[in-house]
Design an enzyme around this catalytic site. Structure first.
Site, PDB file in Angstrom:
ATOM      1  CB  CYS A  58      -0.936   0.009   1.196  1.00  0.00           C
ATOM      2  SG  CYS A  58      -0.056  -0.257   2.729  1.00  0.00           S
ATOM      3  CB  CYS A  85      -4.514   2.225   7.700  1.00  0.00           C
ATOM      4  SG  CYS A  85      -4.146   0.540   8.183  1.00  0.00           S
ATOM      5  CB  CYS A 132      -1.907  -2.911   8.741  1.00  0.00           C
ATOM      6  SG  CYS A 132      -3.099  -2.721   7.401  1.00  0.00           S
TER       7      CYS A 132
END
Ligand code: FES
Length: 159
Positions: A58, A85, A132
């Protein structure tokens, strides 16, 4: 109307409303009150290891600073900053707590911490957000490698 009822029980819903997920209370706590965030650049000598990684998935970036007590081989301080994020923030916040609690984790043990261990402490992450948690994990490994490199250079200078 029925759709609205379903959305009420979700934390995130995709624009097309085909996907949605919930975060655990621990994830929300670490996202809204992240621990050990390093907003300003640290002063020279404040830390003895730093690691930065980007996620090819990402394009997000994570940087972790560590202060290791060389005699004890334990992580005394671990701070971080990210452009990631909510899940990356919560994961790294938790990771920074895990490696510094109870007097600090030995670096040999910190090297063995996996995203799975972080997820366990967080009470899980939605499947599409698991990558993540890898950001913090990789940045910590890079910081430990940097610490070892710095220690070797220091030891060579002493000889
Ligand atoms: Fe990129 Fe979470 S860090 S989506």
């Amino acid at each position: 109307m029925k759709n609205k009822m379903v959305l009420k029980n979700k934390d995130v819903v995709s624009e097309d409303k085909k996907e949605s997920w919930l975060y655990s209370d621990t994830v929300k706590d670490h996202f809204f009150r992240p621990r050990n965030v390093q907003l300003k650049d640290p002063k020279s000598g404040e830390f003895n290891g730093v690691g930065m990684v980007g996620s090819p998935a990402c394009g997000d970036v994570m940087i972790i600073w560590i202060k290791v007590d060389p005699k004890a081989g334990r992580i005394k301080k671990c701070t971080w900053r990210t452009f990631g994020c909510a899940s990356a923030i919560a994961s790294t916040s938790m990771l920074s707590v895990m490696v510094t609690r109870q007097g600090g984790m030995k670096i040999t043990d910190a090297e063995k911490v996996t995203p799975k261990d972080i997820l366990k402490e967080l009470g899980g992450l939605p499947a599409r957000k698991i990558h993540c948690s890898v950001l913090g994990d990789q940045a910590l490994r890079a910081a430990i490698e940097d610490y070892k490199r710095n220690l070797n250079i220091k030891n060579q200078k002493v000889k």
